[in-house]
Design an enzyme around this catalytic site. Structure first.
Site, PDB file in Angstrom:
ATOM      1  CD  GLU A  97      39.121  10.695  64.960  1.00 52.39           C
ATOM      2  OE1 GLU A  97      38.061  10.111  65.193  1.00 52.39           O
ATOM      3  OE2 GLU A  97      39.768  11.326  65.815  1.00 52.39           O
ATOM      4  N   GLY A 113      37.108  20.769  52.994  1.00 50.90           N
ATOM      5  CA  GLY A 113      37.125  21.748  51.905  1.00 50.90           C
ATOM      6  C   GLY A 113      38.527  22.012  51.435  1.00 50.90           C
ATOM      7  CD  GLU A 124      37.908  16.835  51.904  1.00 47.99           C
ATOM      8  OE1 GLU A 124      38.106  15.999  52.805  1.00 47.99           O
ATOM      9  OE2 GLU A 124      38.659  17.812  51.700  1.00 47.99           O
ATOM     10  CE1 TYR A 182      40.793  44.738  35.359  1.00 49.29           C
ATOM     11  CE2 TYR A 182      42.337  42.905  35.496  1.00 49.29           C
ATOM     12  CZ  TYR A 182      41.135  43.478  35.823  1.00 49.29           C
ATOM     13  OH  TYR A 182      40.267  42.798  36.628  1.00 49.29           O
ATOM     14  NE  ARG A 183      47.441  40.262  32.791  1.00 44.70           N
ATOM     15  CZ  ARG A 183      47.444  39.906  31.513  1.00 44.70           C
ATOM     16  NH1 ARG A 183      48.340  40.417  30.686  1.00 44.70           N
ATOM     17  NH2 ARG A 183      46.585  39.036  31.060  1.00 44.70           N
ATOM     18  CD  GLU A 214      38.449  20.662  47.897  1.00 39.62           C
ATOM     19  OE1 GLU A 214      38.500  19.850  48.829  1.00 39.62           O
ATOM     20  OE2 GLU A 214      39.455  21.262  47.471  1.00 39.62           O
TER      21      GLU A 214
END
Lengths: 237, 237
Positions: free
Chosen positions: A135, A57, A84, A13-14, A80
């Site tokens: 800002e 984000g 934020e 799979y890898r 987040e």
């Protein structure tokens, strides 16, 4: 599947690894100030779109080891939001939509799992933007500045979503202070819908919400331009 | 940003590469047959969950080269729908939600951008499942077999979504044949909501939709157990 064949499977799979996208979690953080719907924007300090405004984000934290594949998507959105705004509770947060145009970021393939958050006006003074950004400011959500990436489309999608939901969900209560007058709740509906609401009709609807036990009287009165007005609060069960 | 500094930025950006998730697009494909809501499921031939039923789906195709970052997310959903059903048009397709628990796939980090599709009953005989899958079959959506991964949660989310949307959107028309009787449209509402709809109230609502120009009479009549019934069609503008 036996341990050996599972190991063989995983090795194969890898080996067949194919390119993967980056996944960002972007936030449309909205509030109402002075009867105006506002969105929190950050100024980009980095390429691309340096110097332009963008939704706040960041990237989903992904682990590559078995047993540690990183953080849940919901947890990433909460992290987040905390980073934020500095707010860790009392903010309504919901997944909005996943934006996945192949070329939406010029650097590499990035999907944005956008979320929206509603910040009650009484919490706005407590917002302390953090993180490594330029800002940060609240802007008029309906007349935003030029936005980076497809963030204008993400913002429009959030505005359409709350406009669609305000009549049949409790989200209006996420945009008023803990106690509010009929007029204050009507103003939220007007601001979110961008349309006048007939006071008489709204009062009837408000009274139904009281009868249904969704809203209850709160102690005290609010001083207004005319006579003091009754205040109410939302009943969460 | 000049060409050189952009190149330098990109080199640094790539050097700081961090693990990325795989992104799958899974489909909740629904229809109504014999007054029953059904979902299309595939039997897994591969580890993990080999032999169990799962929602059909596949991986988003991602490119790693500038100018070729792969397919749009919407295009991936349409491609999967085409591959899984053989249908290329006339099917309603909408993004549902992105599921992102860190451990939802035991192999590696996989996000599922789930979509739901509504297949009109007249198109069901045309469904020709393709792809490299085992058995494929329609199952009762409300009483599904054991499902792989978090696919039960994805299915429940889709059912809640259409139940919530049927009253204030046009999605009911995606689940009736091109022409239908009042009774047939009422049956769709009953099946989606899982609740009886009062025939008198539904007729009033139906008449309002005719008055509003959303529905119009179609030529012919439908034979029913009692007298022949008028048929109607949805007016798309």
């Amino acid at each position: 599947m036996s341990g050996t064949s599972e190991k063989r499977f995983l090795a194969r799979y890898r080996a067949e690894a194919f390119p993967r996208p980056s996944v960002a979690v972007d936030l449309v953080i909205l509030t109402i100030v002075d009867c105006e719907l506002r969105v929190l924007l950050v100024e980009r300090k980095e390429h691309p779109f340096r110097g332009e405004w963008a939704l706040p984000g960041g990237f989903l934290r992904v682990g590559a080891k078995r047993g540690d594949f990183g953080e849940d998507l919901d947890a990433a959105a909460e992290r987040e939001l905390r980073e934020e705004t500095g707010l860790s509770s009392g903010v309504y947060l919901e997944q909005l939509y996943t934006f996945g145009k192949a070329n939406r970021d010029p650097r590499t393939r990035v999907l944005s799992v956008a979320h929206y958050a509603l910040v009650r006006p009484d919490l706005v003074p407590l917002v302390r933007p953090g993180g490594d950004v330029g800002e940060v400011a609240w802007h008029e959500a309906r007349r935003p500045p030029r936005l980076a990436f497809d963030h204008r489309e993400i913002l429009q999608t959030a505005l359409a979503r709350i406009r669609g939901k305000i009549d049949y969900t409790d989200i209006a209560f996420e945009l008023v202070p803990p106690t509010f007058t009929i007029q204050e709740l009507r103003a939220v509906h007007e601001v979110v819908k961008g349309a006048h609401q007939d006071p008489g009709n709204f009062r009837k609807r408000f009274e139904r919400m009281v009868e249904d036990g969704l809203i209850e009287r709160a102690p005290g009165k609010r001083l207004t331009a005319s006579k003091p007005a009754r205040v109410y609060r939302f009943r969460r069960e």
